[in-house]
Design a protein around this motif. Structure first.
Motif, PDB file in Angstrom:
ATOM      1  N   ASP A 174       1.090  -1.171  -0.225  1.00 61.07           N
ATOM      2  CA  ASP A 174       0.154   0.016   0.280  1.00 61.07           C
ATOM      3  C   ASP A 174       1.006   1.373  -0.144  1.00 61.07           C
ATOM      4  O   ASP A 174       1.714   1.710   1.400  1.00 61.07           O
ATOM      5  CB  ASP A 174      -1.053   0.387   0.991  1.00 61.07           C
ATOM      6  N   SER A 254      -6.513  -4.723  -6.546  1.00 59.38           N
ATOM      7  CA  SER A 254      -7.311  -4.437  -5.606  1.00 59.38           C
ATOM      8  C   SER A 254      -8.995  -3.801  -6.943  1.00 59.38           C
ATOM      9  O   SER A 254      -8.721  -2.938  -8.262  1.00 59.38           O
ATOM     10  CB  SER A 254      -7.056  -2.773  -5.167  1.00 59.38           C
ATOM     11  N   THR A 302       5.509   2.539   0.893  1.00 58.67           N
ATOM     12  CA  THR A 302       4.573   1.447   0.347  1.00 58.67           C
ATOM     13  C   THR A 302       5.383   0.728   1.658  1.00 58.67           C
ATOM     14  O   THR A 302       6.244   0.337   2.121  1.00 58.67           O
ATOM     15  CB  THR A 302       5.170   0.673  -0.409  1.00 58.67           C
TER      16      THR A 302
END
Ligand code: NDP
Length: 404
Positions: A174, A254, A302
């Motif tokens: 992420d 996603s 990240t």
């Protein structure tokens, strides 16, 4: 000892250059050259501070074969590691043929305005490589790269026959942006917006983009929606893994990523042909790349893991056998070590390993080869000692029986 020339100074090159610098007993001279010399100098200064190793830097236009031959001669390089973009593969291969030095890359050749995803033009240089007495190693990244080697390792050591392979690529990192790609946006978005394709019983079966989806439980990550894509390693694995009945490639996305991609596609922003804007030619996907975050800048933001591997089913001693070979990589640990996130890390480490095995004469040959054509074990050992440890788990044999 080998003299190495690395071309390109993005995220993958950063990791590969650092890892090569950690192998000073193999690479006694490393030159890093790219379009923007400033980026080479930044990587060189990071390596000087962290490892006290000197990296030579230079500016080069990799689209200009003549200029590359000049740089090869000036640097005295014996091996060229191409970590620029797939658009440069052919000019760099041609420079290696002329200068008679070995060539390595991580992605198949692409023409900037034709998305073909095929090895044809690189394989066509096999005779020229043979005549020049040099080795061309294609696809020494993670996928293609380590995933091909996982399949070769299974073929060489674990199975009598391999029937089914699923390559499973999960990036559960992420970065906190609404939308960004974790490697070069032009290459990434072309790949994921194209029609899907897989190989079964001797023929290619085409699907609509993202038509086939499955939930897969990735170790250390959990269950993720995974979508069938065409990916370039399928083309060479179909040739090199004997007895295959089916091979597919899946990647996780996603819902947020897919929604952004659909909107961009619907308004033409993924186009690879030029359109006129105020009298100027603009390629939409190139303009989009200018707007999106630079993948090399995602490192500090990240968090989370990647998990990439292969589920392989076949026969051993007359019995059904199924295994899962995979690597899990932590974005934050990669950043701590190299200043780059895990997608660059998982590509840059195998790029270094390919160069190292050639430099040491462990992988040798004349001509153009895909990575699974070599003995897999030395590469697998290097993965373990270079930051990409892998695991093998035995599974209940069912791959190939499920319905899609
Ligand atoms: P980046 O876009 O971050 O870096 C590419 C670098 O190449 C940049 O430094 C760029 O220069 C340089 N470059 C581009 N064109 C030229 C040119 N004409 N002459 C000289 N230098 C040039 O990409 P990544 O580091 O993310 O990816 C590098 C390669 O790795 C790509 O081919 C990609 O497809 C491949 N890849 C492979 C994977 C695998 O698992 N097999 C996974 C991920 C990536 P500038 O800085 O000036 O733009």
């Amino acid at each position: 000892m080998a003299n190495l020339l690395i071309i390109g100074a993005g995220g993958v090159s950063r990791v590969a250059t650092i890892k090569c610098a950690m192998n000073q007993e193999v690479f006694d001279k490393i030159t890093l050259a790219s379009r923007t010399k400033r980026k080479c100098d930044e990587i060189a200064s990071f390596i000087k501070q962290r490892l006290n190793v000197n990296i030579h830097t230079a500016e080069i236009d990799a689209d200009d074969s003549e200029a590359v031959v000049g740089l090869i001669k000036k640097s005295g390089a014996e091996i060229l590691l191409n970590l620029a973009l797939p658009y440069q593969d052919l000019t760099l291969m041609d420079a290696c043929i002329r200068a008679k030095i070995h060539y390595i890359d991580t992605a198949n050749y692409e023409h900037p305005s034709l998305a073909k995803f095929e090895y044809k033009e690189q394989w066509a240089r096999n005779k020229s490589f043979k005549d020049a007495g040099i080795l061309g190693l294609l696809g020494s990244g993670f996928d293609p790269g380590a995933t091909n080697v996982f399949c070769a390792y299974a073929q060489q050591n674990l199975f009598d026959e391999i029937h089914f392979i699923d390559i499973l690529d999960c990036n559960a990192g992420d970065h906190g942006y609404a939308f960004a790609t974790n490697f070069n946006p032009e290459i990434n978005l072309r790949e994921v917006s194209a029609k899907g394709r897989y190989w079964q019983e001797g023929r290619w079966i085409e699907t609509e983009p993202m038509e086939i989806k499955m939930g897969w439980d990735y170790p250390q990550v959990g269950v993720k929606d995974s979508y069938l894509l065409y990916h370039e390693e399928l083309e060479s694995l179909v040739k090199n893994i004997k007895g295959l009945k089916r091979i597919r490639f899946f990647m996780t996305f996603s819902q947020n990523y897919l929604t952004h991609m659909k909107c961009l596609e619907n308004v033409g922003m993924l186009g690879i042909k030029a359109v006129k804007h105020k009298g100027m030619d603009i390629v939409p996907i190139e303009f989009l790349k200018t707007l999106l975050p630079d993948p090399a800048s995602l490192g500090p933001r990240t968090k989370g893991f990647t998990n990439i591997g292969c589920v392989i089913r076949g026969k051993k001693d007359g019995q059904d056998k199924q295994i899962y070979i995979y690597n899990v990589c932590n974005h934050e640990e990669c950043f701590k070590e190299t200043g780059a996130q895990a997608v660059s890390y998982t590509t840059g480490v195998p790029a270094m390993i390919g160069a190292k095995l050639i430099a040491q004469g462990i992988w040798k040959g004349k001509g153009v080869f895909n990575i699974e054509e070599f003995e897999a074990k030395p590469f697998m050992d290097e993965l373990n000692s270079s930051g990409l440890a892998w695991k093998i788990i035995e599974m209940k044999p069912n791959l190939g029986d499920e319905k899609n």
